[in-house]
Design a protein around this motif. Structure first.
Motif, PDB file in Angstrom:
ATOM      1  N   VAL A  21       0.782  -1.027  -0.148  1.00  0.00           N
ATOM      2  CA  VAL A  21      -0.057  -0.098  -0.140  1.00  0.00           C
ATOM      3  C   VAL A  21       0.732   1.325   0.304  1.00  0.00           C
ATOM      4  CG1 VAL A  21      -1.656  -1.155   1.160  1.00  0.00           C
ATOM      5  CG2 VAL A  21       0.123  -0.031   2.469  1.00  0.00           C
ATOM      6  N   ASP A  22       0.491   2.154  -0.464  1.00  0.00           N
ATOM      7  CA  ASP A  22       1.289   3.711  -0.473  1.00  0.00           C
ATOM      8  C   ASP A  22       0.699   4.454   0.572  1.00  0.00           C
ATOM      9  OD1 ASP A  22      -1.248   4.711  -0.538  1.00  0.00           O
ATOM     10  OD2 ASP A  22      -0.708   5.580  -2.914  1.00  0.00           O
ATOM     11  N   ALA A  23       1.107   5.267   0.891  1.00  0.00           N
ATOM     12  CA  ALA A  23       1.413   6.507   2.359  1.00  0.00           C
ATOM     13  C   ALA A  23      -0.239   6.455   2.613  1.00  0.00           C
ATOM     14  CB  ALA A  23       1.426   7.248   2.207  1.00  0.00           C
ATOM     15  N   ASP A  24      -1.530   6.828   1.504  1.00  0.00           N
ATOM     16  CA  ASP A  24      -2.576   7.055   1.798  1.00  0.00           C
ATOM     17  C   ASP A  24      -3.762   5.532   2.252  1.00  0.00           C
ATOM     18  OD1 ASP A  24      -2.303   9.940   1.507  1.00  0.00           O
ATOM     19  OD2 ASP A  24      -2.226   9.567  -0.808  1.00  0.00           O
ATOM     20  N   GLY A  25      -3.066   4.246   1.614  1.00  0.00           N
ATOM     21  CA  GLY A  25      -3.163   3.538   2.103  1.00  0.00           C
ATOM     22  C   GLY A  25      -4.313   2.554   1.175  1.00  0.00           C
ATOM     23  N   VAL A  57       8.157  -1.250  -5.587  1.00  0.00           N
ATOM     24  CA  VAL A  57       9.427  -0.779  -5.013  1.00  0.00           C
ATOM     25  C   VAL A  57       9.008   1.068  -4.446  1.00  0.00           C
ATOM     26  CG1 VAL A  57      12.108   0.449  -5.139  1.00  0.00           C
ATOM     27  CG2 VAL A  57      10.962  -1.988  -6.406  1.00  0.00           C
ATOM     28  N   ALA A  58       8.547   1.869  -4.873  1.00  0.00           N
ATOM     29  CA  ALA A  58       7.781   2.764  -4.360  1.00  0.00           C
ATOM     30  C   ALA A  58       6.926   2.630  -2.678  1.00  0.00           C
ATOM     31  CB  ALA A  58       7.050   3.883  -5.286  1.00  0.00           C
ATOM     32  N   ASN A  59       6.029   1.475  -2.777  1.00  0.00           N
ATOM     33  CA  ASN A  59       5.121   1.957  -1.494  1.00  0.00           C
ATOM     34  C   ASN A  59       6.648   0.858  -0.830  1.00  0.00           C
ATOM     35  OD1 ASN A  59       3.446   2.523  -2.995  1.00  0.00           O
ATOM     36  ND2 ASN A  59       1.772   0.869  -3.285  1.00  0.00           N
ATOM     37  N   VAL A  60       6.732   0.105  -0.443  1.00  0.00           N
ATOM     38  CA  VAL A  60       7.783  -0.470   0.261  1.00  0.00           C
ATOM     39  C   VAL A  60       8.780   0.530   0.624  1.00  0.00           C
ATOM     40  CG1 VAL A  60       7.854  -3.006  -0.721  1.00  0.00           C
ATOM     41  CG2 VAL A  60       9.087  -1.608  -0.770  1.00  0.00           C
ATOM     42  N   ALA A  61       9.634   1.286   0.080  1.00  0.00           N
ATOM     43  CA  ALA A  61      10.309   2.679   0.383  1.00  0.00           C
ATOM     44  C   ALA A  61       8.927   3.505   1.573  1.00  0.00           C
ATOM     45  CB  ALA A  61      11.104   3.273  -1.012  1.00  0.00           C
ATOM     46  N   ILE A  81       2.094 -14.386   3.697  1.00  0.00           N
ATOM     47  CA  ILE A  81       3.323 -14.393   4.468  1.00  0.00           C
ATOM     48  C   ILE A  81       3.434 -12.489   4.314  1.00  0.00           C
ATOM     49  CG2 ILE A  81       5.647 -14.408   4.695  1.00  0.00           C
ATOM     50  CD1 ILE A  81       5.715 -16.355   2.495  1.00  0.00           C
ATOM     51  N   LYS A  82       3.201 -12.377   5.636  1.00  0.00           N
ATOM     52  CA  LYS A  82       3.103 -11.156   5.944  1.00  0.00           C
ATOM     53  C   LYS A  82       4.353 -10.787   7.217  1.00  0.00           C
ATOM     54  CE  LYS A  82      -1.929  -9.775   5.851  1.00  0.00           C
ATOM     55  NZ  LYS A  82      -3.351  -8.867   6.270  1.00  0.00           N
ATOM     56  N   GLY A  83       5.346  -8.989   6.283  1.00  0.00           N
ATOM     57  CA  GLY A  83       5.785  -8.842   7.112  1.00  0.00           C
ATOM     58  C   GLY A  83       6.455  -7.235   6.723  1.00  0.00           C
ATOM     59  N   LEU A  84       7.521  -6.618   7.151  1.00  0.00           N
ATOM     60  CA  LEU A  84       8.095  -5.519   7.014  1.00  0.00           C
ATOM     61  C   LEU A  84       9.541  -5.908   6.450  1.00  0.00           C
ATOM     62  CD1 LEU A  84       8.462  -4.019  10.962  1.00  0.00           C
ATOM     63  CD2 LEU A  84       6.829  -2.461   8.070  1.00  0.00           C
ATOM     64  N   THR A  85       9.443  -4.924   4.891  1.00  0.00           N
ATOM     65  CA  THR A  85      10.906  -5.032   3.962  1.00  0.00           C
ATOM     66  C   THR A  85      12.071  -4.335   5.250  1.00  0.00           C
ATOM     67  OG1 THR A  85       9.428  -4.327   2.170  1.00  0.00           O
ATOM     68  CG2 THR A  85      11.980  -4.363   1.616  1.00  0.00           C
ATOM     69  N   ARG A  86      12.926  -5.219   4.642  1.00  0.00           N
ATOM     70  CA  ARG A  86      14.338  -4.939   4.733  1.00  0.00           C
ATOM     71  C   ARG A  86      15.488  -3.958   4.483  1.00  0.00           C
ATOM     72  NH1 ARG A  86      16.393  -9.778   8.028  1.00  0.00           N
ATOM     73  NH2 ARG A  86      17.873  -8.277   8.565  1.00  0.00           N
TER      74      ARG A  86
END
Length: 152
Positions: A21-25, A57-61, A81-86
C-alpha cells in the motif's frame, strides 16, 4: 511458526503475488517470480521483475509493509506472508538462474492446466529486484474452514 508447512513454498510451480500500500493506504500488487529463504523463514527474499515493480518498490520505500500471497495453481493451496521490508536491491547476476528456473517450473504447472508454456515464459522476470522481508505473520489462505487462520 510451523516451519514444515512453509518449506515447499520456495520450490517451483508456485504463483507469487506481492501486495503493498502507499502512504494513503491505496493498494497495488505485482507478480513475483520466486521466493527464497536462507534462515528457515525468519526472512525471505522475493524476486519481482524490475519492468513491473515500480509502484511496489515505491510503496515499500514509503511504508515498508508487504503481503506476499503464494498459491499452488493445481490444488489452490495458498498462504499469505506478511512482514516488513528490510531492503530492496537489484538482484545480482548470480540469482538469475534461480529466478529463471522458478519461472520455468511455474510455466510447467500452468501448462498442465492449459496455459501455453511460451505464454508463461514471456512474463517479465529479469532483471529483478530482490526484496528482503522480515516475516512477521503467516496465514493459511487455502479455501476451506481454516482460511484466514494464522500458521503458528
Amino acid at each position: 511458526m510451523a516451519q514444515e508447512r512453509l518449506q515447499g513454498w520456495t520450490e517451483g510451480g508456485v504463483s507469487v503475488i506481492v501486495g503493498t500500500v502507499d502512504a494513503d493506504g491505496i493498494p497495488t500488487c505485482c507478480r513475483a517470480i520466486a521466493i527464497a529463504t536462507r534462515d528457515n523463514f525468519e526472512t525471505i527474499t522475493v524476486y519481482i521483475p524490475a519492468a513491473t515493480a515500480q509502484e511496489t518498490v515505491a510503496n515499500v520505500a514509503t511504508t515498508r509493509r508487504v503481503a506476499i500471497s503464494c498459491t499452488r495453481p493445481l490444488t489452490h493451496e495458498s498462504l499469505q506472508i506478511k512482514g516488513l521490508t528490510r531492503g530492496v536491491r537489484l538482484a545480482p547476476p548470480s540469482d538469475e538462474a534461480y529466478v529463471r528456473t522458478r519461472l520455468g517450473e511455474f510455466a510447467g504447472v500452468l501448462e498442465a492446466i492449459g496455459v501455453p508454456r511460451r505464454l508463461s515464459l514471456s512474463v517479465a522476470h529479469w532483471p529483478a529486484f530482490a526484496v528482503e522481508v522480515s516475516v512477521e505473520q503467516v496465514f493459511d489462505q487455502t479455501p476451506g474452514p481454516k482460511a484466514g487462520s494464522a500458521i503458528a
